[in-house]
Design an enzyme around this catalytic site. Structure first.
Site, PDB file in Angstrom:
ATOM      1  N   TRP A  48       0.857  -1.180   0.000  1.00 13.93           N
ATOM      2  CA  TRP A  48       0.000   0.000   0.000  1.00 13.93           C
ATOM      3  C   TRP A  48       0.893   1.230   0.000  1.00 13.93           C
ATOM      4  O   TRP A  48       1.811   1.336   0.825  1.00 13.93           O
ATOM      5  CB  TRP A  48      -0.889  -0.047   1.245  1.00 13.93           C
ATOM      6  N   ASP A 102       0.165  -5.363   9.775  1.00 13.12           N
ATOM      7  CA  ASP A 102      -0.891  -4.411   9.438  1.00 13.12           C
ATOM      8  C   ASP A 102      -2.154  -5.208   9.132  1.00 13.12           C
ATOM      9  O   ASP A 102      -2.196  -5.988   8.177  1.00 13.12           O
ATOM     10  CB  ASP A 102      -0.494  -3.559   8.231  1.00 13.12           C
ATOM     11  N   LYS A 124     -12.836  -0.929   7.253  1.00 13.73           N
ATOM     12  CA  LYS A 124     -13.461  -1.815   6.278  1.00 13.73           C
ATOM     13  C   LYS A 124     -14.452  -2.783   6.929  1.00 13.73           C
ATOM     14  O   LYS A 124     -15.605  -2.873   6.503  1.00 13.73           O
ATOM     15  CB  LYS A 124     -12.378  -2.611   5.529  1.00 13.73           C
TER      16      LYS A 124
END
Length: 417
Positions: A147, A228, A264
């Site tokens: 990312w 993460d 999310k």
């Protein structure tokens, strides 16, 4: 000319305009795509850029359990707007620990996990890497690709970063051998940033056996895992299975850091709800770690906001609410999994050149399509399909209504010479 531009980019304290030297920064590529999509007037446009869930009607989705609990909180006369503690809401932090490490984790009982509420996943990463910089400074190894904000957060913390070869373009899968070889040569004590599940941007995750190989090389090189976790529940559809890596590393005795996000899997995007966990060797060290972690947080945001954490805490600490959330999450993740299947079927039915098996092998929000930057540009300019030039495609933007058009558009750009 270059010398003149260099001088223009430097601060001149005698200038009447003290900000004249500042140059225009490039836009964030992901949000830039979102803005371009909004400005497009085409009736066939498709947004496959931002990783936010959409319904089959292309609408944002708010969990029903979130709506219910938010109303309860707003109407609760016992709550106020006072500051939270620097480390955040206690019930939220306890719930985060259990979700990540397991209800009966011995690490929780022994006080070996330090947890602090943060401003979403990005805030958890920023706090975590700032803590690393101050107390265990070392090189940081990140997957290639990763990312894009990972790189920026690590850079802002002032840490050196190196890449390990994660994605294998030929198979469109995980390059386990390359990862192990690279990490086996990493400097002792380096930090390794690992995606817990639903790797962003590739959608490619290690198998359980491959995770054990990664753990082995981390042990041998005394590497510090920094996990993460932004998509728990979105890889396999099971919140327990998706954190296998974290729980296995904990079981193996690793001291480590974990960034956790609820943007999310609870749809709390703009509430900025996240946490950072630091696993230590004993309760006494945990107390010292927390005292220093609070100093980091104090200088970044002072303390976190309450409303999102209160919503999440009501889910994580109440069995009925928790079960309702899990059932809704299964529905959400189920739609994304279904879109993977539909897209592959359409590509196969249209006999699009190439092998598209990776679409259903990969997991989570994203698919790394294998399309070239030029093909992605053509998809956007000619067919109004918006995605990153890397070929990353957000599966949440695909619907039963646009999947055929998307497959036809992919066929057109793949066949174009």
């Amino acid at each position: 000319m270059q010398k003149l531009q260099l001088l223009q980019n430097q601060y001149n304290p005698t200038s009447d305009d003290i900000f004249y030297h500042i140059v225009q920064a490039p836009p964030d590529p992901i949000f830039g795509i979102a803005n371009a999509y909004k400005a497009d007037t085409s009736s066939t446009k498709i947004d496959l850029g931002v990783g936010a869930y959409r319904t089959d009607e292309e609408k944002p989705y708010v969990f029903e359990i979130i709506k219910k609990l938010e109303k309860e909180i707003v109407n609760d006369p016992t709550l106020n707007k006072e500051y939270l503690p620097i480390e955040g809401l206690a019930d939220f932090n306890k719930g985060c620990q259990k979700l990540m490490f397991g209800q009966n984790s011995p690490l929780i009982a022994s006080g070996q996990i330090v947890t602090a509420q943060c401003l979403g996943g990005t805030g958890a990463l920023r706090v975590g890497f700032e803590f690393v910089k101050r107390h265990i400074p070392g090189d940081v190894y990140v997957s290639k690709p990763t990312w894009s904000n990972h790189n920026q957060v690590i850079e802002r913390a002032g840490l050196n970063q190196f890449e390990y070869p994660y994605f294998e373009p030929k198979t469109k899968g995980f390059n386990c051998a390359g990862t192990i070889e690279c990490l086996s040569q990493a400097r002792m004590g380096s930090i390794v940033l690992l995606h817990v599940c639903a790797h962003n941007p590739t959608g490619v995750d290690p198998t359980e056996n491959e995770w054990l190989q990664i753990a082995d090389v981390c042990k041998k090189r005394r590497l510090v895992p920094f996990f993460d976790c932004a998509y728990q529940g979105f890889a396999s559809g099971c919140i327990e299975k998706d954190v296998f890596a974290v729980r296995k590393f904990a079981e193996l005795g690793f001291q480590m850091i974990v960034a956790q996000s609820f943007s999310k899997n609870m749809g709390l995007y703009n509430e900025r709800v996240g946490a950072v966990h630091i696993v230590t060797s004993n309760k006494d060290i945990s107390a010292r770690v927390l005292s220093n972690l609070k100093i980091v947080i104090r200088t970044i945001c002072s303390n976190p906001p309450a409303i999102g954490a209160r919503i999440a805490a009501k889910i994580l600490t109440d069995e009925k609410n928790f079960n309702a959330w899990v059932e809704e999450l299964k529905t959400v993740t189920g739609r994304i999994i279904k879109m993977r299947t539909l897209l592959k079927q359409e590509l196969d039915n249209l006999k699009v050149p190439g092998n598209w098996d990776h679409i259903t092998r990969q997991t989570g929000f994203f698919t790394f399509t294998g399309l070239t930057p030029e093909q992605c540009d053509l998809l956007t300019k000619q067919y109004h399909v918006y995605l990153l030039r890397s070929g990353r495609m957000s599966m949440a933007g695909i619907t039963s209504k646009n999947v055929r058009y998307l497959a036809e558009s992919i066929k057109a750009v793949v066949q174009k010479k």
